[in-house]
Design an enzyme around this catalytic site. Structure first.
Site, PDB file in Angstrom:
ATOM      1  N   TRP A 101       0.819  -1.215   0.000  1.00 37.41           N
ATOM      2  CA  TRP A 101       0.000   0.000   0.000  1.00 37.41           C
ATOM      3  C   TRP A 101       0.841   1.248   0.000  1.00 37.41           C
ATOM      4  O   TRP A 101       0.560   2.197  -0.741  1.00 37.41           O
ATOM      5  CB  TRP A 101      -0.999  -0.020   1.165  1.00 37.41           C
ATOM      6  CG  TRP A 101      -2.039  -1.076   0.961  1.00 37.41           C
ATOM      7  CD1 TRP A 101      -2.210  -2.203   1.697  1.00 37.41           C
ATOM      8  CD2 TRP A 101      -3.023  -1.131  -0.087  1.00 37.41           C
ATOM      9  NE1 TRP A 101      -3.247  -2.948   1.177  1.00 37.41           N
ATOM     10  CE2 TRP A 101      -3.756  -2.315   0.093  1.00 37.41           C
ATOM     11  CE3 TRP A 101      -3.351  -0.301  -1.157  1.00 37.41           C
ATOM     12  CZ2 TRP A 101      -4.804  -2.691  -0.755  1.00 37.41           C
ATOM     13  CZ3 TRP A 101      -4.393  -0.671  -2.003  1.00 37.41           C
ATOM     14  CH2 TRP A 101      -5.100  -1.855  -1.794  1.00 37.41           C
ATOM     15  N   ASP A 175      -1.791   6.511   6.405  1.00 38.15           N
ATOM     16  CA  ASP A 175      -2.848   5.690   5.813  1.00 38.15           C
ATOM     17  C   ASP A 175      -3.199   4.658   6.886  1.00 38.15           C
ATOM     18  O   ASP A 175      -2.432   3.721   7.119  1.00 38.15           O
ATOM     19  CB  ASP A 175      -2.327   5.019   4.535  1.00 38.15           C
ATOM     20  CG  ASP A 175      -3.333   4.033   3.937  1.00 38.15           C
ATOM     21  OD1 ASP A 175      -4.407   3.797   4.551  1.00 38.15           O
ATOM     22  OD2 ASP A 175      -3.038   3.487   2.854  1.00 38.15           O
ATOM     23  N   LYS A 199     -12.712  -1.688   5.833  1.00 37.33           N
ATOM     24  CA  LYS A 199     -11.936  -2.651   6.612  1.00 37.33           C
ATOM     25  C   LYS A 199     -12.500  -2.731   8.028  1.00 37.33           C
ATOM     26  O   LYS A 199     -12.847  -3.795   8.502  1.00 37.33           O
ATOM     27  CB  LYS A 199     -10.452  -2.257   6.653  1.00 37.33           C
ATOM     28  CG  LYS A 199      -9.832  -1.868   5.309  1.00 37.33           C
ATOM     29  CD  LYS A 199      -9.759  -2.998   4.325  1.00 37.33           C
ATOM     30  CE  LYS A 199      -9.380  -2.615   2.896  1.00 37.33           C
ATOM     31  NZ  LYS A 199      -8.177  -1.859   2.687  1.00 37.33           N
TER      32      LYS A 199
END
Ligand SMILES: *Cc1c(COP(=O)(O)O)cnc(C)c1O
Length: 363
Positions: A101, A175, A199
């Protein structure tokens, strides 16, 4: 109703209480004669839902008054562009690359600013985290970005870095898509945090941004208006139509989290769940987790069967026992158990029981 345990990395399992509540209110929200999907975002009913969600999240995450909470769209990947469009000032930005990511983030930012990779754990396959003291930070970076929980590689910073101690005045951008609301956040170390809801907060379609006020109002001229944090903040996240139903469901999750005891209680539970699963993996001859012990994610637990020819049998057996979506991300293979807030310790125990039983049948 006894549902299976769902270990999906995202979109992921929801608290059953929330699903039950949403189902009961589907046709008629609080006597309004409307379902939430059918309401104008400007009507008093939805404004009440929105304001409650904002207040509950601010309380849960202890977000200070000088931060705005924005409900946006586009997910974590859109934020990889929206963040530099808003706060890079087309200057230099530092990234720490710790997995898939953060790697995607730094590549996207290159479209808008100069990127310095201050540290990377690529050489060891992202199984450790570079110590903050080793980061090669730039002079005068517009910001420093870190992915604090790498969902695919299963590494997590258990404490946020203090950039001031490292000699940098740049704001820290995190993030936190896949561990938001799993533990308290030290906002004194953060300038901006972003994450997709799917999530640990609610359904896909909602993106959370928490941004310090002094970072607003510096967007590049090319930044789309709907993605300019100042425009979004000035319009209470309703410059354009927000993802109303996703905000409503996330709001129910925030209330559920408050009933669970908030962030310190969630952190205690998440630590216990993770310890149970990692211990079972470490104490077996069949399973393997490659991440260094001090940076293992408490949310996403990738693991491998030492005999990979057993993978399909393992997954089929798991499904039969009501243990769903354990297949690992295709880029790393193996298995992955995501144990977000909505997975109770009983779910982790059921997985651990299955791990032991499956190993025995192979002996
Ligand atoms: C899932 C995820 C993303 C991407 O989110 P999208 O909503 O698919 O854009 C970004 N970062 C992290 C850490 C993630 O887990």
């Amino acid at each position: 109703m006894n549902r299976p345990f769902n270990f999906s990395a995202g979109p992921a399992a929801m608290p059953q209480e929330v699903l039950t509540e949403a189902a009961a209110e589907m046709l008629d929200w609080h006597g309004s004669g409307m379902g939430v999907m059918e309401m104008s975002h400007r009507g008093k009913e939805f404004i009440a839902i929105y304001e409650q969600a904002q207040a509950d999240l601010r309380e849960l995450l202890a977000v200070p008054d000088n931060f705005k909470i924005l409900f946006m769209q586009g997910g974590g990947l859109a934020e990889n562009a929206i963040v530099p469009l808003n706060i890079s000032r087309a200057g230099t930005v530092d990234f720490v690359v710790t997995g898939s990511w953060s790697q995607k983030s730094q590549l996207e930012a290159r479209k808008y600013c100069t990127v310095n990779v201050a540290a990377s754990s690529a050489p060891n396959g992202h199984t450790t985290l570079p110590e903050p003291a080793s980061w090669q930070l730039s002079q005068d970076a517009s910001y420093v970005q870190v992915c604090t929980n790498e969902t695919i590689h299963g590494v997590e910073y258990h404490a946020l870095p203090d950039l001031k101690v490292l000699g940098s005045n740049a704001p820290l951008v995190i993030d936190f898509s896949s561990h938001v609301a799993s533990r308290p956040v030290d906002w004194s170390r953060v300038g901006l945090a972003f994450g997709g809801a799917q999530k640990n907060l609610g359904p896909a379609g909602l993106t959370l941004v928490v941004v310090r006020e002094d970072l607003l109002g510096h967007a590049l001229a090319v930044c789309p208006s709907a993605f300019d944090y100042k425009t979004v903040a000035d319009h209470q996240s309703m410059y354009n139509t927000p993802p109303t139903y996703a905000i409503y469901i996330a709001g129910l999750v925030f209330q559920w989290l408050k009933r669970q005891g908030g962030m310190t209680a969630m952190e205690t539970r998440n630590r216990a769940k993770a310890a149970l699963l990692y211990d079972a993996i470490d104490n077996s001859q069949l399973y393997l987790n490659k991440v260094a012990a001090n940076c293992r994610s408490r949310m996403n637990v990738p693991f491998f069967l030492r005999d990979e020819s057993l993978n399909e049998t393992f997954l089929t057996g798991a499904r039969t026992r009501g243990l769903l979506q354990l297949k690992g991300h295709k880029s790393v293979g193996g298995m992955r158990a995501s144990i977000y807030n909505a997975i109770p310790i009983e779910g982790v125990q059921a997985l651990v029981d299955y791990l032991r039983e499956f190993e025995k049948t192979q002996a």
